[in-house]
Design a protein around this motif. Structure first.
Motif, PDB file in Angstrom:
ATOM      1  N   VAL A  19       2.613   3.671  -0.624  1.00 37.60           N
ATOM      2  CA  VAL A  19       2.985   2.646   0.347  1.00 37.60           C
ATOM      3  C   VAL A  19       3.156   1.329  -0.407  1.00 37.60           C
ATOM      4  N   PRO A  21       3.194  -2.238   0.751  1.00 34.00           N
ATOM      5  CA  PRO A  21       3.098  -3.179   1.874  1.00 34.00           C
ATOM      6  C   PRO A  21       3.724  -4.527   1.550  1.00 34.00           C
ATOM      7  N   ARG A  22       4.256  -5.172   2.578  1.00 34.59           N
ATOM      8  CA  ARG A  22       4.789  -6.518   2.430  1.00 34.59           C
ATOM      9  C   ARG A  22       4.722  -7.201   3.775  1.00 34.59           C
TER      10      ARG A  22
END
Length: 68
Positions: A19, A21-22
């Motif tokens: 993953v 994420p942002r």
């Protein structure tokens, strides 16, 4: 970071997937939802249902698929 695949119907999780994420603004998530055919039904600032404002540090957004 990794996330598990979740099966809502079986309420189980399995596997491990990468993953990345942002941060995404609520307006960006609204566009993604509209492109997916979903409509925004509710938005709160937190799990207790606090009103969402321009100064809210986060949000809970509820979307649904419109009925034909």
């Amino acid at each position: 970071m990794s996330a598990a695949a979740i099966s809502p119907s079986a309420r189980t999780a399995s596997g491990s997937y990468p993953v990345d994420p942002r941060h995404a603004w609520p307006s960006e998530l609204d566009l993604i939802g509209r492109l997916a055919g979903l409509e925004l039904t509710e938005r709160w600032a937190g799990w207790s249902g606090e009103p969402f404002t321009a100064t809210s540090p986060g949000h809970i957004s509820v979307r649904r698929k419109p009925q034909p």
